[in-house]
Motif scaffolding. Sequence first.
Motif, PDB file in Angstrom:
ATOM      1  N   LEU A 150       0.838  -1.195   0.000  1.00 42.37           N
ATOM      2  CA  LEU A 150       0.000   0.000   0.000  1.00 42.37           C
ATOM      3  C   LEU A 150       0.875   1.249   0.000  1.00 42.37           C
ATOM      4  CD1 LEU A 150      -2.695  -0.866   2.703  1.00 42.37           C
ATOM      5  CD2 LEU A 150      -3.029  -0.816   0.227  1.00 42.37           C
ATOM      6  N   ASP A 151       0.422   2.288  -0.694  1.00 43.51           N
ATOM      7  CA  ASP A 151       1.122   3.557  -0.555  1.00 43.51           C
ATOM      8  C   ASP A 151       0.952   4.018   0.878  1.00 43.51           C
ATOM      9  OD1 ASP A 151      -1.158   5.924  -0.546  1.00 43.51           O
ATOM     10  OD2 ASP A 151      -1.785   4.163  -1.684  1.00 43.51           O
ATOM     11  N   ARG A 152       1.940   4.741   1.371  1.00 46.49           N
ATOM     12  CA  ARG A 152       1.984   5.042   2.795  1.00 46.49           C
ATOM     13  C   ARG A 152       0.776   5.851   3.253  1.00 46.49           C
ATOM     14  NH1 ARG A 152       6.463   8.542   6.174  1.00 46.49           N
ATOM     15  NH2 ARG A 152       5.763   7.904   8.235  1.00 46.49           N
ATOM     16  N   ALA A 153       0.335   6.801   2.442  1.00 45.22           N
ATOM     17  CA  ALA A 153      -0.804   7.632   2.846  1.00 45.22           C
ATOM     18  C   ALA A 153      -2.049   6.779   3.026  1.00 45.22           C
ATOM     19  CB  ALA A 153      -1.042   8.728   1.806  1.00 45.22           C
ATOM     20  N   SER A 154      -2.304   5.869   2.081  1.00 45.54           N
ATOM     21  CA  SER A 154      -3.473   4.986   2.203  1.00 45.54           C
ATOM     22  C   SER A 154      -3.334   4.065   3.401  1.00 45.54           C
ATOM     23  CB  SER A 154      -3.645   4.149   0.927  1.00 45.54           C
ATOM     24  OG  SER A 154      -4.001   4.937  -0.175  1.00 45.54           O
ATOM     25  N   ALA A 155      -2.141   3.517   3.611  1.00 42.61           N
ATOM     26  CA  ALA A 155      -1.931   2.591   4.728  1.00 42.61           C
ATOM     27  C   ALA A 155      -2.204   3.284   6.062  1.00 42.61           C
ATOM     28  CB  ALA A 155      -0.507   2.043   4.693  1.00 42.61           C
ATOM     29  N   GLN A 156      -1.737   4.520   6.201  1.00 40.98           N
ATOM     30  CA  GLN A 156      -1.965   5.246   7.452  1.00 40.98           C
ATOM     31  C   GLN A 156      -3.451   5.496   7.682  1.00 40.98           C
ATOM     32  OE1 GLN A 156       0.609   8.551   6.577  1.00 40.98           O
ATOM     33  NE2 GLN A 156       2.212   7.827   7.944  1.00 40.98           N
ATOM     34  N   VAL A 157      -4.141   5.906   6.632  1.00 39.53           N
ATOM     35  CA  VAL A 157      -5.573   6.190   6.764  1.00 39.53           C
ATOM     36  C   VAL A 157      -6.343   4.923   7.096  1.00 39.53           C
ATOM     37  CG1 VAL A 157      -7.637   6.848   5.470  1.00 39.53           C
ATOM     38  CG2 VAL A 157      -5.572   8.247   5.316  1.00 39.53           C
ATOM     39  N   LEU A 158      -6.067   3.838   6.376  1.00 39.97           N
ATOM     40  CA  LEU A 158      -6.798   2.596   6.617  1.00 39.97           C
ATOM     41  C   LEU A 158      -6.488   2.030   7.998  1.00 39.97           C
ATOM     42  CD1 LEU A 158      -6.513   0.924   3.095  1.00 39.97           C
ATOM     43  CD2 LEU A 158      -8.483   2.081   4.101  1.00 39.97           C
ATOM     44  N   GLY A 159      -5.256   2.215   8.472  1.00 40.53           N
ATOM     45  CA  GLY A 159      -4.928   1.799   9.834  1.00 40.53           C
ATOM     46  C   GLY A 159      -5.719   2.580  10.867  1.00 40.53           C
ATOM     47  N   VAL A 160      -5.843   3.894  10.669  1.00 39.32           N
ATOM     48  CA  VAL A 160      -6.646   4.730  11.563  1.00 39.32           C
ATOM     49  C   VAL A 160      -8.082   4.232  11.589  1.00 39.32           C
ATOM     50  CG1 VAL A 160      -7.645   7.030  11.853  1.00 39.32           C
ATOM     51  CG2 VAL A 160      -5.216   6.803  11.352  1.00 39.32           C
ATOM     52  N   VAL A 161      -8.641   3.990  10.400  1.00 41.71           N
ATOM     53  CA  VAL A 161     -10.041   3.560  10.301  1.00 41.71           C
ATOM     54  C   VAL A 161     -10.234   2.212  11.002  1.00 41.71           C
ATOM     55  CG1 VAL A 161     -11.852   2.832   8.704  1.00 41.71           C
ATOM     56  CG2 VAL A 161     -10.468   4.848   8.184  1.00 41.71           C
ATOM     57  N   ALA A 162      -9.348   1.263  10.708  1.00 43.62           N
ATOM     58  CA  ALA A 162      -9.511  -0.086  11.260  1.00 43.62           C
ATOM     59  C   ALA A 162      -9.445  -0.085  12.783  1.00 43.62           C
ATOM     60  CB  ALA A 162      -8.437  -1.012  10.686  1.00 43.62           C
ATOM     61  N   ARG A 163      -8.629   0.801  13.361  1.00 45.97           N
ATOM     62  CA  ARG A 163      -8.520   0.840  14.820  1.00 45.97           C
ATOM     63  C   ARG A 163      -9.723   1.496  15.477  1.00 45.97           C
ATOM     64  NH1 ARG A 163      -3.269   2.102  13.398  1.00 45.97           N
ATOM     65  NH2 ARG A 163      -3.569   4.337  13.720  1.00 45.97           N
ATOM     66  N   ARG A 164     -10.518   2.251  14.709  1.00 47.08           N
ATOM     67  CA  ARG A 164     -11.633   2.986  15.305  1.00 47.08           C
ATOM     68  C   ARG A 164     -12.974   2.286  15.120  1.00 47.08           C
ATOM     69  NH1 ARG A 164      -8.738   5.561  18.514  1.00 47.08           N
ATOM     70  NH2 ARG A 164     -10.510   6.882  19.081  1.00 47.08           N
ATOM     71  N   LEU A 165     -12.999   1.160  14.440  1.00 52.39           N
ATOM     72  CA  LEU A 165     -14.265   0.453  14.254  1.00 52.39           C
ATOM     73  C   LEU A 165     -14.734  -0.117  15.586  1.00 52.39           C
ATOM     74  CD1 LEU A 165     -13.542  -1.477  10.928  1.00 52.39           C
ATOM     75  CD2 LEU A 165     -14.991   0.543  11.222  1.00 52.39           C
ATOM     76  N   VAL A 166     -15.946   0.209  15.975  1.00 52.06           N
ATOM     77  CA  VAL A 166     -16.487  -0.302  17.231  1.00 52.06           C
ATOM     78  C   VAL A 166     -17.852  -0.914  16.986  1.00 52.06           C
ATOM     79  CG1 VAL A 166     -17.133   0.248  19.609  1.00 52.06           C
ATOM     80  CG2 VAL A 166     -15.216   1.444  18.542  1.00 52.06           C
ATOM     81  N   VAL A 167     -18.841  -0.072  16.703  1.00 51.55           N
ATOM     82  CA  VAL A 167     -20.200  -0.590  16.537  1.00 51.55           C
ATOM     83  C   VAL A 167     -20.715  -0.435  15.111  1.00 51.55           C
ATOM     84  CG1 VAL A 167     -20.809  -0.237  18.942  1.00 51.55           C
ATOM     85  CG2 VAL A 167     -21.175   1.621  17.310  1.00 51.55           C
ATOM     86  N   GLU A 168     -19.894   0.085  14.211  1.00 48.99           N
ATOM     87  CA  GLU A 168     -20.297   0.127  12.820  1.00 48.99           C
ATOM     88  C   GLU A 168     -20.265  -1.288  12.253  1.00 48.99           C
ATOM     89  OE1 GLU A 168     -17.835   1.774  14.111  1.00 48.99           O
ATOM     90  OE2 GLU A 168     -18.459   3.871  14.086  1.00 48.99           O
ATOM     91  N   PRO A 169     -21.290  -1.708  11.507  1.00 57.62           N
ATOM     92  CA  PRO A 169     -21.253  -3.043  10.899  1.00 57.62           C
ATOM     93  C   PRO A 169     -20.317  -3.066   9.694  1.00 57.62           C
ATOM     94  CG  PRO A 169     -23.276  -1.917  10.278  1.00 57.62           C
ATOM     95  CD  PRO A 169     -22.567  -1.007  11.237  1.00 57.62           C
ATOM     96  N   VAL A 170     -19.033  -2.877   9.979  1.00 51.97           N
ATOM     97  CA  VAL A 170     -17.999  -2.801   8.941  1.00 51.97           C
ATOM     98  C   VAL A 170     -16.877  -3.761   9.320  1.00 51.97           C
ATOM     99  CG1 VAL A 170     -16.307  -1.342   7.763  1.00 51.97           C
ATOM    100  CG2 VAL A 170     -18.539  -0.388   8.430  1.00 51.97           C
ATOM    101  N   GLY A 171     -16.480  -4.597   8.387  1.00 48.66           N
ATOM    102  CA  GLY A 171     -15.320  -5.450   8.586  1.00 48.66           C
ATOM    103  C   GLY A 171     -14.189  -5.028   7.676  1.00 48.66           C
ATOM    104  N   MET A 172     -12.970  -5.013   8.195  1.00 48.35           N
ATOM    105  CA  MET A 172     -11.799  -4.696   7.383  1.00 48.35           C
ATOM    106  C   MET A 172     -10.836  -5.859   7.474  1.00 48.35           C
ATOM    107  SD  MET A 172     -11.067  -0.624   7.612  1.00 48.35           S
ATOM    108  CE  MET A 172     -10.364  -0.743   5.983  1.00 48.35           C
TER     109      MET A 172
END
Length: 923
Positions: A150-172
């Motif tokens: 992954l390009d670094r900018a995308s990797a950082q953003v997706l890492g932020v998102v994945a760590r913040r998933l709590v009650v959203e019905p979203v799987g990464m």
Amino acid sequence: METRGDPSVWGGPGRLRGRRTECAVLDETVAAVRAGAGRSLVLRGDAGVGKTALLEYAVHGATGLRVLHAVGVESEMELAFSALHQLCTPMLDRLDRLPDPQRDALGTVFGLSNGGPPDRFLVGLAVLSLLSELAADGPLVCVVDDAQWLDRASAQVLGVVARRLVVEPVGMLFGTRRPTAELHALPELEITGLRIGDARALLDSAVRFVLDERVRDRIVAETGGNPLALLELPRGLTVAQLAGGFGLPGTQELPRRIESSFLARIGELPEQTRLLLLIAAAESVGDPLLVRRAAERLGVGPEAVTGAETEGLLAIGERVTFRHPLVRSAVYRAASAQDRRAAHLALAEVTDAKADPDRRVWHLAAAAPGPDEHVAAALERSSGRAQARGGLAAAAAFLQRSVALTDDFARRADRALGAAQVSLLAGEFDSALGLLATAEVGVLDEYQRARTNLLRGQIAFASGHGSDAPPLLLKAAKQWELLDLDLARETYLDAWGAALFAGRLATAGSLREASRAALALPRAESPRPSDLLLEGLATLVMAGRAAAAPILRRATGAFAARDVSIEDNFRWGWLTTVPSNVLWDDGAWHGINVRQLRLARRSGALARLPIDLTAHAILVAWRGDFPEAEAAIAEIHAVVDATETRIAPYAAMLLAAMKGRPAEATPLITAAAKDAAAGGQGIGVQYGQWVSAILANGLGRYDEALTAAEQASQETPELFLSAWALPELVEAAVRSGKPHVAAAGLERLQEATSAAGTDWALGVEARSRALVGEGKVAEQSYRDAIERLERTLIGPELARAHLLYGEWLRRQSRRVDARGQLRTAHEMLTSIGMEAFAERARRELLSTGETVRKRSAGATRDELTPQEKQIALLARDGLSNPEVGARLFLSPRTVEWHLRKIFTKLAISSRKDLRDALRSAGD
């Protein structure tokens, strides 16, 4: 790319052998998402071990769910947010539903709007909100394969998102070959080779004759049960080699041997088919139209597509996909340099220069056989666009490639310095230093030499080598004096700040050296706020507080003014509050800090937000507003967790010390002091000593307090931390029976407070004077201290004045008078939450004959977690769910989930009840 989980995509579970455990984990993950929970999972394993097959299995299990796809591509790693484009394109029709800062940030990233460079963590929050919006229509799964590319900018953003998933019905779900910094905190499932029985069965299915058992077992052992190796390696070996067990790979060289196996098959293909494969390998988007057009330019006919597909190496449908990433790398590395340049040139010619200029110039750069000024200039423009979108790592990569294609030495040095500057901003310190070395290969002019030294100093400071930064910055400032006086002043201010940070740990370049050189410059005719700040701070060091106070007040006024530029506030950050710290001016400190917090939040400058929040938490703690300090500290934790930045726990240390909780404070102080010493940050060591003195005084450990206060007050005596430590020193020295030490400390404190002239300063000085004095002089000093401190918002200092006055009265055998002061102190200290000092007051009251029960905080307050308490406080203050989420890096849905838990714990039913419920709970 978007699909729906569909059984037709998958040939059924029978295609996977021996993956029951892994499939069960994936089944549970998808089931949790289907039930409405957020889940993240990283599948990590070697090339060919089966990660992609397992991800396909998960997609098959997500029947009826929306599935979004993204794939990391090695040649895409330098293009900012390229993977994010893949994932988010199907969601962009919902962009207008996001809060304005998030919408603007994501719009800038995708080129839909113009604006300043968005903070990548604000982009992450925008993507989280977008996924939450999409999930409102039904659960969804995001699959990201080859995450190591992954390009670094995308990797950082997706890492932020994945760590913040709590009650959203979203799987990464991520597939990656190796651990990455961006995904390190996520749940991980290690994918290893198949077990022996399953590996044997898979190998038997790939070999057309019966293998000798010992040979078969050796193949299984040496491949480690790697499925791709078991399927692919027999293709590259003769019957004799297989039967005899010769030509088999060692475990360490397995990926290379699999790649070699693919190469052998590719080498047997017709030339046009090989060329088609090369074009597909060089084209990172997977766009079949681009691949076909580029192939036509090189004379490759449609029959080549059939040949590649027949061999099972390539599939061309909605996207161009290789059977395995090793096929792509094998094809690209096996091609001659001439053929690779031809493929990239063809791709550049068919890429739309207006729609995708950056990818086009990247292909042109790869096609260039040598220096090319036209392409180098285009790369420089692409770097500017990448930086405007917040892709600093990509901007640096474009400039680095531009440097390599530049023939002119002077221009090459300029571009290398520009690349170093962007690399510094991106946190790529080693790359930045390497680019400085590249710039120095040529003959630099004076301007370039000054810029080089400035960058070296900034890199040293930013990378944590605080003691190395001051001399480098001073050297650069001296060079700027002959070139640009404004830049010289700015660099001297940088050097002054670095010297303050380094303190006694500076290797060279002291505060006196920086101050002396700054004052030797001609005065600015129309001084900027930063010029006033530099003059005031330099005068403070060289001539003392009395001489510096008028200039420091002007500097404070300039930065507190409404018309001061955002750039000035951001450029100088925490240095702008140093004058108000020196002058004991909590009003100016608060005004500047609130302004900086507002600007940081509004602009999404999340990297600097923890610094501003730390200053805010320290000030409100000193004012006795512990709940507000706790809320700020919780927000610091939220930002640091989301951004993976580091900042010493200065606010948490002070709060724990003021509460009198050694079990909390001591580990924080010890760890912070160790880190500060290792990083050459003397101010961090000094801060820990000051906080330790407060803690020990509250607990009545006066010898410990005296030692810590003496150490803190000895460092950089002309500045604020040393002055703040002096009241602690005077109190500890008096209580330790060392009046001469107390008297010397008081004399230094009077010099510090008289120049300030504020009620805070003079009130604390009067309290310390009372401790040293006797009789009527002492009593009048206590009364003066209380009168002055009552006019301030510094409640803890006022409460401590009542405590010390009451203790003095009791020692004078004036029990009735003492009870009044001690009762006031006890009530104030208990109300604030200063437990140790309150206990001191309680014990003194007992000595006067008055019975006082220990108070405890309400049980309801303790039921709320720190995050719940912060959410409750923000909701109490009127922030909406999206606004609370934006503060804490949570989606509105997660905020709502937390609020439901908070309402249950507080036994209330709505937001309007929060104020009373929190007040009764002690908040």
